[in-house]
Design a protein around this motif. Structure first.
Motif, PDB file in Angstrom:
ATOM      1  N   GLU A 294       0.856  -1.191   0.000  1.00 24.18           N
ATOM      2  CA  GLU A 294       0.000   0.000   0.000  1.00 24.18           C
ATOM      3  C   GLU A 294       0.888   1.235   0.000  1.00 24.18           C
ATOM      4  OE1 GLU A 294      -1.252   0.920   4.442  1.00 24.18           O
ATOM      5  OE2 GLU A 294      -1.592  -1.221   4.012  1.00 24.18           O
ATOM      6  N   ASP A 295       0.286   2.398  -0.216  1.00 26.41           N
ATOM      7  CA  ASP A 295       1.058   3.631  -0.158  1.00 26.41           C
ATOM      8  C   ASP A 295       1.581   3.830   1.268  1.00 26.41           C
ATOM      9  OD1 ASP A 295       0.208   3.924  -2.734  1.00 26.41           O
ATOM     10  OD2 ASP A 295      -1.072   5.674  -2.366  1.00 26.41           O
ATOM     11  N   VAL A 296       2.868   4.157   1.380  1.00 30.60           N
ATOM     12  CA  VAL A 296       3.458   4.387   2.701  1.00 30.60           C
ATOM     13  C   VAL A 296       4.382   5.597   2.628  1.00 30.60           C
ATOM     14  CG1 VAL A 296       3.360   1.958   3.366  1.00 30.60           C
ATOM     15  CG2 VAL A 296       5.412   2.834   2.265  1.00 30.60           C
ATOM     16  N   GLU A 297       4.673   6.149   3.795  1.00 27.86           N
ATOM     17  CA  GLU A 297       5.707   7.175   3.893  1.00 27.86           C
ATOM     18  C   GLU A 297       6.914   6.541   4.561  1.00 27.86           C
ATOM     19  OE1 GLU A 297       6.395  11.141   6.410  1.00 27.86           O
ATOM     20  OE2 GLU A 297       4.857  11.364   4.868  1.00 27.86           O
ATOM     21  N   LEU A 298       8.066   6.710   3.945  1.00 25.02           N
ATOM     22  CA  LEU A 298       9.286   6.089   4.452  1.00 25.02           C
ATOM     23  C   LEU A 298      10.423   7.086   4.372  1.00 25.02           C
ATOM     24  CD1 LEU A 298      10.485   3.362   5.481  1.00 25.02           C
ATOM     25  CD2 LEU A 298      11.144   2.906   3.112  1.00 25.02           C
ATOM     26  N   GLY A 299      10.972   7.438   5.504  1.00 19.35           N
ATOM     27  CA  GLY A 299      12.093   8.377   5.527  1.00 19.35           C
ATOM     28  C   GLY A 299      11.753   9.715   4.906  1.00 19.35           C
ATOM     29  N   LYS A 304       4.746   4.577  -3.301  1.00 22.31           N
ATOM     30  CA  LYS A 304       3.478   4.082  -3.805  1.00 22.31           C
ATOM     31  C   LYS A 304       3.371   2.564  -3.671  1.00 22.31           C
ATOM     32  CE  LYS A 304       2.033   8.126  -5.226  1.00 22.31           C
ATOM     33  NZ  LYS A 304       0.905   8.789  -4.519  1.00 22.31           N
ATOM     34  N   ALA A 305       2.142   2.075  -3.577  1.00 22.66           N
ATOM     35  CA  ALA A 305       1.901   0.637  -3.554  1.00 22.66           C
ATOM     36  C   ALA A 305       2.489  -0.002  -4.822  1.00 22.66           C
ATOM     37  CB  ALA A 305       0.405   0.355  -3.462  1.00 22.66           C
ATOM     38  N   GLY A 306       3.068  -1.192  -4.669  1.00 19.83           N
ATOM     39  CA  GLY A 306       3.652  -1.889  -5.804  1.00 19.83           C
ATOM     40  C   GLY A 306       5.072  -1.479  -6.120  1.00 19.83           C
ATOM     41  N   THR A 307       5.665  -0.643  -5.276  1.00 21.39           N
ATOM     42  CA  THR A 307       7.043  -0.189  -5.497  1.00 21.39           C
ATOM     43  C   THR A 307       8.030  -1.178  -4.886  1.00 21.39           C
ATOM     44  OG1 THR A 307       6.333   2.125  -5.445  1.00 21.39           O
ATOM     45  CG2 THR A 307       8.678   1.690  -5.083  1.00 21.39           C
ATOM     46  N   THR A 308       9.124  -1.430  -5.597  1.00 18.12           N
ATOM     47  CA  THR A 308      10.157  -2.350  -5.120  1.00 18.12           C
ATOM     48  C   THR A 308      11.243  -1.566  -4.395  1.00 18.12           C
ATOM     49  OG1 THR A 308       9.741  -3.820  -6.989  1.00 18.12           O
ATOM     50  CG2 THR A 308      11.817  -4.111  -5.806  1.00 18.12           C
ATOM     51  N   LEU A 309      11.637  -2.080  -3.229  1.00 19.90           N
ATOM     52  CA  LEU A 309      12.713  -1.486  -2.439  1.00 19.90           C
ATOM     53  C   LEU A 309      13.853  -2.487  -2.291  1.00 19.90           C
ATOM     54  CD1 LEU A 309       9.786  -0.555  -1.053  1.00 19.90           C
ATOM     55  CD2 LEU A 309      11.315   0.695   0.439  1.00 19.90           C
TER      56      LEU A 309
END
Length: 402
Positions: A294-299, A304-309
């Motif tokens: 899902e959409d998240v805030e990180l740092g 966005k949802a579906g994003t690879t980290l």
């Protein structure tokens, strides 16, 4: 969202010449720009590279970031295009989320407790002593990878899972193929098929004649043969390759830091903190991948949802905001809490086994061979490429005073 966000270079990037223990300088530079950077995958997918300790740890503990194989459509080296990635095979729980993950991990947790692993100490000492005896009898020089680092964890995990001793060579070779970073697609596929066939035969043999081992213990559950095969694959590969590379690379690091090596030889009480520091300093399991559900805030960034980290363990374990003088090997370090075994639900199941092996093997080697030293210049020691899933050494030529 911040307007100025650092964009990380493409992975893998080479380590600096003569610095086989440090993360690639481009990754360290990315960390200097902040704990999270933009990352462009092959094929154009915009993702993120997470390099800071606190952010990596938070992602690993957050169920909004998935490990599911079928979501891993973006890889630092491969553009999958429109190819649909299948879910992880039954039993291969590292590439699953809850509740599937717990179905496979939960029956194993009690098999790898601190108490049970410490009960193995005497057997690990026997296995280690036998290989040191063989080294001593053969005389110098020796390749520490083949004579010491690989066979000790191979024998231990084989005994734990009930793999016949005489079969260890073939599975060891295939796991090297999986994780060494130099095999062709055809070689990888052949090694995978051979390992699956062997494990299918092993599970069938345990069904027919259970023995005193972890795999046989699981036969009373409702796990299918296919699931047991997948679990065995995870345990064999994780229980062998990471420890083997820690033993080889850790010895190399100690030989390159003679003051630290001398301190370890002089003080047995230093063994446990020394092992933890080597785990932090080397971080042989370099990176892992997660996908946002899902959409998240990180740092401070909107993801966005579906994003690879890509989670960079080796820079997280060298984060100056978490560790004092992070690029210094300090066996007496007190600011522990490294991420070498991960964090959260996927934290390494066999971490206590690895600790027992490392705590036994390092001092046993150093005490048996007081004059242990490199047999070639340090820059000639053959390291695994950065494409390898697990970083380490291909060989480590050593010698000593016979």
């Amino acid at each position: 969202m911040s307007e100025t966000v650092h964009t990380a270079p493409a992975l893998p990037t080479a380590r600096p010449p003569g610095c086989p223990f440090d993360p690639p300088k481009e990754l360290l530079q990315a960390r200097e720009h902040g704990p999270i950077s933009r990352y462009l995958f092959p094929g154009g997918h915009e993702g993120w590279l997470v390099t800071g300790y606190d952010l990596v740890r938070s992602v690993l503990a957050d169920p909004r970031f998935s490990s599911r194989k079928e979501l891993m459509r973006h890889h630092p080296l491969i553009d999958y295009g429109d190819i649909e990635v299948p879910p992880a095979p039954p039993g291969e729980f590292l590439l699953m989320d809850e509740p599937r993950h717990s179905r496979y991990r939960k029956p194993l947790v009690g098999k790898f407790t601190v108490r049970r692993m410490r009960l193995l100490t005497e057997r690990v000492e026997q296995i280690t002593a036998a290989h040191l005896d063989a080294m001593e009898q053969a005389g110098p020089p020796a390749d520490l990878v083949t004579a010491f680092a690989k066979p000790i964890p191979a024998v231990v995990i084989c005994e734990l899972l009930g793999v016949p001793y005489e079969d260890r060579g073939s599975f060891q070779e295939n796991i090297d193929m999986f994780l060494g970073g130099e095999a062709t697609d055809e070689e990888l596929y052949a090694a995978y098929l051979a390992t699956q066939q062997y494990l299918a035969e092993l599970v069938a043999a345990k069904r027919a004649n259970p023995t005193d081992d972890v795999l046989s213990d699981l036969l009373d559950s409702d796990l299918t043969d296919e699931e047991l095969r997948g679990m065995a694959l995870i345990l064999l590969s994780a229980g062998f390759d990471t420890t083997a590379n820690m033993l080889a690379l850790g010895t190399f690091a100690l030989l390159r830091n003679p003051e630290q090596l001398a301190a370890l030889r002089a003080d047995p009480a230093l063994t446990e903190p020394a092992v933890e520091e080597l785990l932090r300093y080397l971080s042989v399991a370099k990176t892992f991948t997660r996908v946002t559900l899902e959409d998240v805030e990180l740092g401070g960034q909107s993801v966005k949802a579906g994003t690879t980290l890509i989670l960079s363990y080796n820079t997280a374990n060298r984060d100056p905001e978490r560790f004092t003088d992070p690029h210094v090997l300090d066996l007496g370090r007190r600011d522990g809490g490294h991420l070498a075994f991960g964090h959260g639900i996927h934290q390494c199941l066999g971490q206590q086994l690895a600790r027992v092996e490392l705590r036994v093997a390092f001092p046993a080697l150093l005490n048996r061979f007081p004059g242990l030293r490199l047999a070639v210049p340090a820059e000639e020691v053959a390291v695994r490429p950065e494409t390898a899933d697990i970083y380490g050494l291909k060989s480590l030529p050593v010698t000593w005073d016979a």
